[in-house]
Each structure stands twice: as structure tokens, then as C-alpha cells.
Scaffold this motif. Structure first.
Motif, PDB file in Angstrom:
ATOM      1  N   ARG A  82     -40.717 -55.493  36.481  1.00 39.31           N
ATOM      2  CA  ARG A  82     -39.474 -54.573  35.861  1.00 39.31           C
ATOM      3  C   ARG A  82     -38.780 -53.622  36.431  1.00 39.31           C
ATOM      4  O   ARG A  82     -39.451 -52.542  36.979  1.00 39.31           O
ATOM      5  CB  ARG A  82     -40.254 -53.761  34.566  1.00 39.31           C
ATOM      6  CG  ARG A  82     -40.619 -54.794  33.039  1.00 39.31           C
ATOM      7  CD  ARG A  82     -40.641 -54.883  32.637  1.00 39.31           C
ATOM      8  NE  ARG A  82     -40.346 -53.403  31.847  1.00 39.31           N
ATOM      9  CZ  ARG A  82     -39.817 -53.426  30.386  1.00 39.31           C
ATOM     10  NH1 ARG A  82     -40.943 -53.943  29.790  1.00 39.31           N
ATOM     11  NH2 ARG A  82     -39.172 -52.404  30.026  1.00 39.31           N
ATOM     12  N   GLY A  83     -37.729 -53.295  36.832  1.00 39.69           N
ATOM     13  CA  GLY A  83     -36.656 -52.836  37.780  1.00 39.69           C
ATOM     14  C   GLY A  83     -36.316 -52.232  37.279  1.00 39.69           C
ATOM     15  O   GLY A  83     -36.080 -50.953  37.733  1.00 39.69           O
ATOM     16  N   ASP A  84     -36.537 -51.654  36.261  1.00 40.27           N
ATOM     17  CA  ASP A  84     -36.068 -50.281  34.819  1.00 40.27           C
ATOM     18  C   ASP A  84     -37.472 -49.083  34.874  1.00 40.27           C
ATOM     19  O   ASP A  84     -37.075 -48.572  34.381  1.00 40.27           O
ATOM     20  CB  ASP A  84     -35.669 -51.084  33.513  1.00 40.27           C
ATOM     21  CG  ASP A  84     -36.767 -51.706  32.407  1.00 40.27           C
ATOM     22  OD1 ASP A  84     -37.005 -52.150  33.423  1.00 40.27           O
ATOM     23  OD2 ASP A  84     -36.644 -51.877  31.073  1.00 40.27           O
ATOM     24  N   ARG A  85     -38.363 -50.012  35.126  1.00 38.92           N
ATOM     25  CA  ARG A  85     -39.740 -49.034  35.187  1.00 38.92           C
ATOM     26  C   ARG A  85     -40.307 -49.023  36.577  1.00 38.92           C
ATOM     27  O   ARG A  85     -41.802 -47.383  36.229  1.00 38.92           O
ATOM     28  CB  ARG A  85     -40.423 -49.954  33.896  1.00 38.92           C
ATOM     29  CG  ARG A  85     -40.593 -50.341  32.558  1.00 38.92           C
ATOM     30  CD  ARG A  85     -39.749 -48.562  31.951  1.00 38.92           C
ATOM     31  NE  ARG A  85     -41.349 -48.191  31.079  1.00 38.92           N
ATOM     32  CZ  ARG A  85     -41.881 -47.111  31.481  1.00 38.92           C
ATOM     33  NH1 ARG A  85     -41.944 -46.134  32.653  1.00 38.92           N
ATOM     34  NH2 ARG A  85     -43.159 -47.293  31.078  1.00 38.92           N
ATOM     35  N   TYR A  86     -39.846 -49.420  37.326  1.00 42.39           N
ATOM     36  CA  TYR A  86     -40.574 -48.884  38.346  1.00 42.39           C
ATOM     37  C   TYR A  86     -39.884 -48.359  39.774  1.00 42.39           C
ATOM     38  O   TYR A  86     -39.035 -48.795  40.041  1.00 42.39           O
ATOM     39  CB  TYR A  86     -41.726 -50.779  38.999  1.00 42.39           C
ATOM     40  CG  TYR A  86     -42.297 -50.252  38.865  1.00 42.39           C
ATOM     41  CD1 TYR A  86     -44.274 -49.804  39.299  1.00 42.39           C
ATOM     42  CD2 TYR A  86     -43.281 -51.370  37.287  1.00 42.39           C
ATOM     43  CE1 TYR A  86     -45.388 -50.414  38.991  1.00 42.39           C
ATOM     44  CE2 TYR A  86     -44.105 -50.991  36.762  1.00 42.39           C
ATOM     45  CZ  TYR A  86     -45.700 -50.737  37.472  1.00 42.39           C
ATOM     46  OH  TYR A  86     -46.679 -50.228  37.022  1.00 42.39           O
ATOM     47  N   ASP A  87     -40.475 -47.414  40.763  1.00 41.47           N
ATOM     48  CA  ASP A  87     -40.068 -46.835  41.451  1.00 41.47           C
ATOM     49  C   ASP A  87     -41.327 -47.006  42.576  1.00 41.47           C
ATOM     50  O   ASP A  87     -41.905 -47.005  42.243  1.00 41.47           O
ATOM     51  CB  ASP A  87     -39.459 -45.381  41.772  1.00 41.47           C
ATOM     52  CG  ASP A  87     -38.214 -45.558  41.006  1.00 41.47           C
ATOM     53  OD1 ASP A  87     -37.125 -45.865  40.773  1.00 41.47           O
ATOM     54  OD2 ASP A  87     -38.259 -43.992  40.565  1.00 41.47           O
ATOM     55  N   PHE A  88     -40.818 -48.350  44.328  1.00 41.46           N
ATOM     56  CA  PHE A  88     -41.784 -47.807  44.843  1.00 41.46           C
ATOM     57  C   PHE A  88     -41.736 -46.771  45.686  1.00 41.46           C
ATOM     58  O   PHE A  88     -40.495 -46.771  46.656  1.00 41.46           O
ATOM     59  CB  PHE A  88     -41.860 -49.711  45.730  1.00 41.46           C
ATOM     60  CG  PHE A  88     -42.727 -50.048  44.321  1.00 41.46           C
ATOM     61  CD1 PHE A  88     -44.623 -50.517  44.800  1.00 41.46           C
ATOM     62  CD2 PHE A  88     -41.693 -50.997  43.958  1.00 41.46           C
ATOM     63  CE1 PHE A  88     -44.581 -51.655  43.632  1.00 41.46           C
ATOM     64  CE2 PHE A  88     -42.782 -52.189  43.209  1.00 41.46           C
ATOM     65  CZ  PHE A  88     -43.809 -52.427  42.870  1.00 41.46           C
ATOM     66  N   VAL A  89     -42.512 -45.746  46.329  1.00 40.68           N
ATOM     67  CA  VAL A  89     -42.054 -44.995  46.972  1.00 40.68           C
ATOM     68  C   VAL A  89     -43.369 -44.524  48.044  1.00 40.68           C
ATOM     69  O   VAL A  89     -44.327 -45.057  47.902  1.00 40.68           O
ATOM     70  CB  VAL A  89     -42.455 -43.699  45.989  1.00 40.68           C
ATOM     71  CG1 VAL A  89     -42.223 -42.179  47.180  1.00 40.68           C
ATOM     72  CG2 VAL A  89     -41.584 -43.487  45.250  1.00 40.68           C
ATOM     73  N   SER A  90     -42.378 -44.746  49.206  1.00 41.22           N
ATOM     74  CA  SER A  90     -43.497 -44.293  50.430  1.00 41.22           C
ATOM     75  C   SER A  90     -43.648 -42.790  51.657  1.00 41.22           C
ATOM     76  O   SER A  90     -41.996 -42.491  50.924  1.00 41.22           O
ATOM     77  CB  SER A  90     -43.403 -45.784  50.968  1.00 41.22           C
ATOM     78  OG  SER A  90     -42.983 -46.650  50.572  1.00 41.22           O
ATOM     79  N   ASP A  91     -44.102 -42.335  51.957  1.00 40.79           N
ATOM     80  CA  ASP A  91     -44.046 -41.183  52.985  1.00 40.79           C
ATOM     81  C   ASP A  91     -43.661 -42.343  54.277  1.00 40.79           C
ATOM     82  O   ASP A  91     -44.396 -42.963  55.033  1.00 40.79           O
ATOM     83  CB  ASP A  91     -46.009 -40.657  53.007  1.00 40.79           C
ATOM     84  CG  ASP A  91     -46.244 -40.536  51.474  1.00 40.79           C
ATOM     85  OD1 ASP A  91     -45.264 -39.818  50.616  1.00 40.79           O
ATOM     86  OD2 ASP A  91     -47.149 -40.312  51.537  1.00 40.79           O
ATOM     87  N   LEU A  92     -43.237 -40.548  54.314  1.00 41.54           N
ATOM     88  CA  LEU A  92     -42.175 -41.336  55.682  1.00 41.54           C
ATOM     89  C   LEU A  92     -42.840 -40.072  57.173  1.00 41.54           C
ATOM     90  O   LEU A  92     -43.077 -38.724  56.198  1.00 41.54           O
ATOM     91  CB  LEU A  92     -40.557 -41.497  55.648  1.00 41.54           C
ATOM     92  CG  LEU A  92     -40.187 -42.296  54.423  1.00 41.54           C
ATOM     93  CD1 LEU A  92     -38.617 -42.133  55.080  1.00 41.54           C
ATOM     94  CD2 LEU A  92     -40.813 -43.705  55.096  1.00 41.54           C
ATOM     95  N   ASN A  93     -42.537 -40.460  58.549  1.00 45.39           N
ATOM     96  CA  ASN A  93     -43.579 -39.978  59.309  1.00 45.39           C
ATOM     97  C   ASN A  93     -42.377 -39.290  60.283  1.00 45.39           C
ATOM     98  O   ASN A  93     -41.958 -40.858  59.859  1.00 45.39           O
ATOM     99  CB  ASN A  93     -44.989 -40.254  59.834  1.00 45.39           C
ATOM    100  CG  ASN A  93     -45.744 -39.646  58.485  1.00 45.39           C
ATOM    101  OD1 ASN A  93     -45.986 -38.759  58.507  1.00 45.39           O
ATOM    102  ND2 ASN A  93     -46.747 -40.698  59.211  1.00 45.39           N
ATOM    103  N   ALA A  94     -41.732 -38.544  61.021  1.00 50.17           N
ATOM    104  CA  ALA A  94     -40.622 -38.694  61.603  1.00 50.17           C
ATOM    105  C   ALA A  94     -41.366 -39.834  62.766  1.00 50.17           C
ATOM    106  O   ALA A  94     -42.728 -39.445  63.903  1.00 50.17           O
ATOM    107  CB  ALA A  94     -40.417 -37.701  62.627  1.00 50.17           C
TER     108      ALA A  94
END
Length: 253
Positions: free
Chosen positions: A229-241
Motif C-alpha cells: 500500500r502506497g499510502d502506508r509505506y515509505d522505503f528508506v535507504s541509507d546513502l554514502n557519498a
């Protein structure tokens, strides 16, 4: 806000459903942030000119969809979005337990079959290989959040009647829990069937996820296609330079 909530496009649609649609859009457009309270039934009635009964039915519909929730004695609030770590290889159950929530599952099917051409290609296996085909609705409490269709070579799993809610726990029994993987995420719209299963409106935003996981030696172990469900989920990733090369460009020749 009043104009947004009182707009009507179809007079044949029940008033509470029109209000629920307008509230849903107002929240989706950022009118009320996740975790914040919506106006009370009395305030909504005064804003829209609708009866408290109509207001209550609209709110109940959005609670059933999981968009809103009640706090006893405090009011009705917009459900917070779930942040899933896109860079961590874990299953739905593990993620939910890590957040202190209760995962659940409704099995749609679990049976043995042979893979389709694209499944065999992804799993790097022969088209005659025996695979387990697993279809599930994933829940938080009683709220449906995702539909998952997994294909796993049967040799990696215990008997299907021994499978619990967690696929990764079942794979771990024989020492086949995935160690590495890759997934693709794309935005899409819910089909009528998906919308009915997930208790959302047809053409609501969903996230389609295709995941292929492997054992530590590179052997493919799981190919899963999911709709979240797009209204309930955010997929988060850590980023490195990224590493930046210095010096004259000709030095890299």
C-alpha cells in the motif's frame, strides 16, 4: 479545507462515501500530516453541513481502510506511515516485530508447481524444477498492507503444511535463509482485485516490489513479487557519498 471536503462530483454516490473520498484526498495531498488529529465530528459537521451520522460513517470507512485510527479519549488521527529499510534484507514479519508491531498473514494459496519461464530464469533453474508457489496477504494486526507472491525451489523449504507466517523463518530451518538480494520498486495503481484485498480504493497508489534473494554462495533461493500500500509505506535507504576521482581526466586513461 471546507471547500475540499464539501465538493461533490457524483450526486448518486452516498454522501458519506463522497466525504470519505474528499478526506482521503485532503490527507493524501498533505492537508493533515501522519500522526496528527483530524477535526472532531462536531467540527466536521459544522464545516460541511453534514449530519454527525454521515461524518461518523465516513470516518469509520477510513478507519477500516487503515488510513485513520482512534485514540480513546483523544480523537481520531491519521495513521503514521511505515518506514521500511530498503537497504536491509529482512522479511515482513521481522520488520514488524522490530517496530514492536504484530504481523499476521492470510494464506491465499500454497502449492507445488513448476516455474514459469521468467521464474525459472530468475531462479537460474530448469523449467521442470519443483517449486513452492506461495500467495499471502500480509497484515499488521487486522489491517491488510501487502500482497506477496513468492516462488521458492521446494528443496529449500519444509513441507508446506509446516509453513508458519514467516517465509524466512521457514527457510532458516534448513539453513537456507537468504544472505544477499536485490529488489526493484516501482509505483503503480491497484487493480480492482488488489484494491478489494487491501481494503483500498481502486486505482489507489501501490508500490510493486520484485525481489530476488540468494544464499551466501550466490544460489537463488526466493523470487517474490509484492504489492504494498502506497499510502502506508515509505522505503528508506541509507546513502554514502560516492568516491570522487581527482586529478586531470587524462590521468584515468
Amino acid at each position: 479545507m471546507r471547500e475540499k471536503l464539501t465538493s461533490r462530483e457524483d450526486e448518486s454516490t452516498p454522501l458519506y462515501m463522497q466525504l470519505a473520498k474528499n478526506l482521503r484526498k485532503h490527507i493524501g495531498d498533505g492537508g493533515i500530516d501522519p500522526g496528527n488529529a483530524i477535526p472532531s465530528e462536531r467540527e466536521l459537521s459544522e464545516m460541511t453541513g453534514m449530519s454527525r451520522v454521515t461524518i461518523r460513517k465516513a470516518i469509520e470507512q477510513l478507519i477500516d481502510e487503515g488510513l485513520l485510527f482512534r485514540k480513546q479519549g483523544a480523537g481520531t488521527f491519521v495513521a503514521p506511515r511505515i518506514e521500511a529499510q530498503g537497504s536491509t534484507l529482512s522479511g515482513f514479519s521481522d520488520d514488524a516485530l522490530r517496530r514492536g508491531e504484530k504481523p499476521g498473514v492470510i494464506w491465499m494459496f500454497k502449492n507445488y508447481a513448476t516455474p514459469t519461464e521468467d521464474e525459472a530464469l530468475a531462479l537460474e533453474t530448469a523449467p521442470t524444477t519443483k517449486v513452492a508457489r506461495l500467495g499471502r496477504v500480509r497484515l499488521l494486526g487486522t489491517e491488510p498492507l501487502a500482497i506477496e507472491h513468492a516462488v521458492v525451489p521446494a528443496r529449500f523449504l519444509p513441507a508446506l503444511d509446516q509453513l508458519g507466517d514467516s517465509l524466512y523463518a521457514a527457510l532458516g530451518i534448513g539453513g537456507f535463509r537468504p544472505a544477499i538480494g536485490r529488489q526493484r520498486i516501482r509505483a503503480s495503481l491497484a487493480t480492482p482485485t488488489e484494491a478489494a484485498i487491501l481494503s483500498i480504493q481502486q486505482n489507489s497508489e501501490i508500490l510493486r516490489i520484485e525481489r530476488l534473494t540468494r544464499l551466501s554462495d550466490g544460489t537463488p533461493v526466493e523470487f517474490t513479487r509484492s504489492a504494498y500500500r502506497g499510502d502506508r509505506y515509505d522505503f528508506v535507504s541509507d546513502l554514502n557519498a560516492a568516491v570522487v576521482m581527482t586529478g586531470d581526466a587524462t590521468d584515468a586513461r
